[in-house]
Design a protein around this motif. Structure first.
Motif, PDB file in Angstrom:
ATOM      1  N   GLY A 211       0.823  -1.204   0.000  1.00 11.12           N
ATOM      2  CA  GLY A 211       0.000   0.000   0.000  1.00 11.12           C
ATOM      3  C   GLY A 211       0.854   1.250   0.000  1.00 11.12           C
ATOM      4  O   GLY A 211       2.090   1.186   0.073  1.00 11.12           O
ATOM      5  N   MET A 212       0.185   2.406  -0.072  1.00 10.98           N
ATOM      6  CA  MET A 212       0.864   3.687  -0.287  1.00 10.98           C
ATOM      7  C   MET A 212       0.833   4.589   0.939  1.00 10.98           C
ATOM      8  O   MET A 212       0.896   5.818   0.813  1.00 10.98           O
ATOM      9  CB  MET A 212       0.229   4.411  -1.476  1.00 10.98           C
ATOM     10  CG  MET A 212       0.219   3.614  -2.759  1.00 10.98           C
ATOM     11  SD  MET A 212      -0.705   4.450  -4.075  1.00 10.98           S
ATOM     12  CE  MET A 212      -0.778   3.139  -5.302  1.00 10.98           C
ATOM     13  N   SER A 213       0.721   4.013   2.118  1.00  7.83           N
ATOM     14  CA  SER A 213       0.617   4.834   3.337  1.00  7.83           C
ATOM     15  C   SER A 213       1.213   4.078   4.510  1.00  7.83           C
ATOM     16  O   SER A 213       1.998   3.158   4.337  1.00  7.83           O
ATOM     17  CB  SER A 213      -0.860   5.169   3.612  1.00  7.83           C
ATOM     18  OG  SER A 213      -1.578   3.988   3.945  1.00  7.83           O
ATOM     19  N   THR A 214       0.851   4.509   5.712  1.00  6.96           N
ATOM     20  CA  THR A 214       1.057   3.780   6.978  1.00  6.96           C
ATOM     21  C   THR A 214       2.494   3.767   7.482  1.00  6.96           C
ATOM     22  O   THR A 214       2.743   4.116   8.639  1.00  6.96           O
ATOM     23  CB  THR A 214       0.516   2.334   6.870  1.00  6.96           C
ATOM     24  OG1 THR A 214      -0.882   2.401   6.560  1.00  6.96           O
ATOM     25  CG2 THR A 214       0.734   1.538   8.144  1.00  6.96           C
ATOM     26  N   VAL A 215       3.453   3.367   6.645  1.00  8.86           N
ATOM     27  CA  VAL A 215       4.834   3.242   7.107  1.00  8.86           C
ATOM     28  C   VAL A 215       5.374   4.556   7.683  1.00  8.86           C
ATOM     29  O   VAL A 215       5.950   4.552   8.780  1.00  8.86           O
ATOM     30  CB  VAL A 215       5.744   2.696   5.989  1.00  8.86           C
ATOM     31  CG1 VAL A 215       7.215   2.829   6.360  1.00  8.86           C
ATOM     32  CG2 VAL A 215       5.402   1.233   5.707  1.00  8.86           C
ATOM     33  N   PRO A 216       5.202   5.705   7.015  1.00  8.30           N
ATOM     34  CA  PRO A 216       5.711   6.955   7.621  1.00  8.30           C
ATOM     35  C   PRO A 216       5.091   7.251   8.984  1.00  8.30           C
ATOM     36  O   PRO A 216       5.801   7.627   9.931  1.00  8.30           O
ATOM     37  CB  PRO A 216       5.335   8.024   6.593  1.00  8.30           C
ATOM     38  CG  PRO A 216       5.199   7.294   5.301  1.00  8.30           C
ATOM     39  CD  PRO A 216       4.643   5.949   5.665  1.00  8.30           C
ATOM     40  N   GLU A 217       3.763   7.060   9.087  1.00  5.77           N
ATOM     41  CA  GLU A 217       3.096   7.357  10.360  1.00  5.77           C
ATOM     42  C   GLU A 217       3.546   6.424  11.479  1.00  5.77           C
ATOM     43  O   GLU A 217       3.663   6.829  12.634  1.00  5.77           O
ATOM     44  CB  GLU A 217       1.569   7.261  10.195  1.00  5.77           C
ATOM     45  CG  GLU A 217       0.972   8.307   9.283  1.00  5.77           C
ATOM     46  CD  GLU A 217       0.452   7.712   7.987  1.00  5.77           C
ATOM     47  OE1 GLU A 217      -0.655   8.082   7.557  1.00  5.77           O
ATOM     48  OE2 GLU A 217       1.166   6.868   7.398  1.00  5.77           O
ATOM     49  N   VAL A 218       3.793   5.155  11.132  1.00  9.49           N
ATOM     50  CA  VAL A 218       4.249   4.197  12.141  1.00  9.49           C
ATOM     51  C   VAL A 218       5.647   4.569  12.626  1.00  9.49           C
ATOM     52  O   VAL A 218       5.937   4.517  13.826  1.00  9.49           O
ATOM     53  CB  VAL A 218       4.222   2.760  11.581  1.00  9.49           C
ATOM     54  CG1 VAL A 218       4.897   1.791  12.554  1.00  9.49           C
ATOM     55  CG2 VAL A 218       2.790   2.327  11.320  1.00  9.49           C
ATOM     56  N   ILE A 219       6.519   4.970  11.709  1.00 12.43           N
ATOM     57  CA  ILE A 219       7.863   5.397  12.108  1.00 12.43           C
ATOM     58  C   ILE A 219       7.772   6.583  13.066  1.00 12.43           C
ATOM     59  O   ILE A 219       8.431   6.612  14.115  1.00 12.43           O
ATOM     60  CB  ILE A 219       8.704   5.755  10.868  1.00 12.43           C
ATOM     61  CG1 ILE A 219       9.009   4.492  10.050  1.00 12.43           C
ATOM     62  CG2 ILE A 219      10.007   6.448  11.280  1.00 12.43           C
ATOM     63  CD1 ILE A 219       9.660   4.768   8.707  1.00 12.43           C
ATOM     64  N   ALA A 220       6.944   7.567  12.721  1.00  3.48           N
ATOM     65  CA  ALA A 220       6.793   8.739  13.585  1.00  3.48           C
ATOM     66  C   ALA A 220       6.186   8.362  14.930  1.00  3.48           C
ATOM     67  O   ALA A 220       6.601   8.872  15.980  1.00  3.48           O
ATOM     68  CB  ALA A 220       5.929   9.792  12.893  1.00  3.48           C
ATOM     69  N   ALA A 221       5.207   7.474  14.912  1.00  6.16           N
ATOM     70  CA  ALA A 221       4.561   7.055  16.158  1.00  6.16           C
ATOM     71  C   ALA A 221       5.553   6.371  17.091  1.00  6.16           C
ATOM     72  O   ALA A 221       5.596   6.645  18.295  1.00  6.16           O
ATOM     73  CB  ALA A 221       3.394   6.118  15.848  1.00  6.16           C
ATOM     74  N   ARG A 222       6.372   5.488  16.549  1.00 11.52           N
ATOM     75  CA  ARG A 222       7.355   4.807  17.389  1.00 11.52           C
ATOM     76  C   ARG A 222       8.429   5.786  17.875  1.00 11.52           C
ATOM     77  O   ARG A 222       8.896   5.679  19.006  1.00 11.52           O
ATOM     78  CB  ARG A 222       7.983   3.638  16.619  1.00 11.52           C
ATOM     79  CG  ARG A 222       6.994   2.527  16.287  1.00 11.52           C
ATOM     80  CD  ARG A 222       6.293   1.982  17.524  1.00 11.52           C
ATOM     81  NE  ARG A 222       7.249   1.378  18.450  1.00 11.52           N
ATOM     82  CZ  ARG A 222       7.216   1.518  19.770  1.00 11.52           C
ATOM     83  NH1 ARG A 222       6.275   2.258  20.341  1.00 11.52           N
ATOM     84  NH2 ARG A 222       8.126   0.936  20.524  1.00 11.52           N
ATOM     85  N   HIS A 223       8.798   6.725  17.021  1.00  7.78           N
ATOM     86  CA  HIS A 223       9.734   7.771  17.434  1.00  7.78           C
ATOM     87  C   HIS A 223       9.196   8.527  18.646  1.00  7.78           C
ATOM     88  O   HIS A 223       9.939   8.860  19.574  1.00  7.78           O
ATOM     89  CB  HIS A 223       9.963   8.733  16.260  1.00  7.78           C
ATOM     90  CG  HIS A 223      10.846   9.888  16.568  1.00  7.78           C
ATOM     91  ND1 HIS A 223      10.421  11.205  16.446  1.00  7.78           N
ATOM     92  CD2 HIS A 223      12.140   9.967  16.980  1.00  7.78           C
ATOM     93  CE1 HIS A 223      11.422  12.013  16.764  1.00  7.78           C
ATOM     94  NE2 HIS A 223      12.465  11.294  17.084  1.00  7.78           N
ATOM     95  N   ALA A 224       7.875   8.767  18.634  1.00  9.57           N
ATOM     96  CA  ALA A 224       7.234   9.516  19.711  1.00  9.57           C
ATOM     97  C   ALA A 224       6.847   8.637  20.901  1.00  9.57           C
ATOM     98  O   ALA A 224       6.227   9.130  21.851  1.00  9.57           O
ATOM     99  CB  ALA A 224       5.996  10.232  19.171  1.00  9.57           C
TER     100      ALA A 224
END
Length: 275
Positions: A211-224
């Motif tokens: 898919g074309m989403s999700t991975v960036p948000e997951v990286i940011a979420a884990r960073h936070a």
């Protein structure tokens, strides 16, 4: 130029002035799945264009508003529509709302998407719990200066998707008699769908869905420091050897048909998402 932290604080302050409750859980709702936000009670709805520094969603099936209220006993902040790298936004813009929700008070985030199923055991309409991902976007939202206020320079990704939440979702799916799959999600940039050769490559590398989403948000979420539950709606089969033409309208149609199971599962899981 305003600093990223200043922008995050300005957006957070604007939202906090509009609501009387601090959210515990963030919901990022993908193509055709935003209807879950209509289930939220005592809801405050804020259009993205009203929030300082928020991007605006341009994709069909994404309503483009933040909805804060109560859902099955939890206070949630639901993104009814997300942002994508292929829309021309930077990775930092794509992940900006994750940090804003963190500042608002969330401890966990449920991230959903519509995806192509690459595992032959899957079928259109299945829900897949994401156990891990492959980042094939060629980018990372954390490239550049690190904001220590948000997270460490080198975040650990050994458990990008909470095993606890995944097990909980599997248990609830069984109780609800919902067919549930699980697997590895390959994140690509889009906006083109993949060629047969590209899909064969990803499948051989271990991907079960793309898919074309999700991975960036997951990286940011884990960073936070946020715990993540990832749920994909398999809207089509993306098997390289058997690939057929596909349109976004078809993706949204299948996501719409799957909505009752998706809504039931997320609502059943929420009471156990305790950070």
């Amino acid at each position: 130029m305003e600093s990223p932290m200043l922008k995050i604080n300005e957006a957070t302050e604007y939202i906090a002035k509009r609501v009387s409750m601090a959210p515990e859980i963030g919901l990022i709702l993908g193509s055709g799945l935003g209807v879950l936000a209509d289930e939220i009670e005592a809801a405050v709805r804020i259009d993205y264009h009203e929030i300082p520094h928020f991007p605006v969603s341009t994709v069909e099936g994404h309503a483009g508003q933040l909805v804060i209220g109560r859902l099955n006993g939890k206070t949630v902040a639901a993104m009814q529509g997300r942002f994508h790298f292929y829309e021309g936004y930077t990775m930092q813009q794509v992940t900006f709302p994750v940090y804003v929700m963190k500042k608002l008070g969330i401890h966990s985030v449920v991230i959903t998407n519509a995806c192509g199923g690459m595992n032959a055991a899957f079928a259109p309409g299945d829900l897949m719990l994401i156990t891990d991902h492959l980042n094939f976007t060629g980018a990372n939202p954390l490239i550049g200066g690190n904001l220590e206020e948000l997270g460490p320079r080198f975040p650990d990704m050994s458990e990008a998707y909470s095993r606890e939440y995944t097990a909980l979702a599997r248990e609830k799916a069984e109780e609800l008699a919902i067919t549930i799959q699980q697997g590895v999600y390959a994140g690509i940039t889009g906006p083109t769908y993949m060629t047969p050769a590209e899909l064969i490559m990803l499948a051989r590398l271990g991907a079960d869905a793309v898919g074309m989403s999700t991975v960036p948000e997951v990286i940011a979420a884990r960073h936070a420091g946020l715990k993540v539950l990832g749920i994909s709606c398999v809207t089509d089969m993306a098997i390289g050897e058997q690939l057929e033409p596909l349109t976004h309208e078809q993706v949204v149609q299948v996501a719409n048909r799957t909505r009752p199971h998706f809504i039931s599962l997320v609502k059943a899981v929420l009471p156990g998402v305790n950070g």
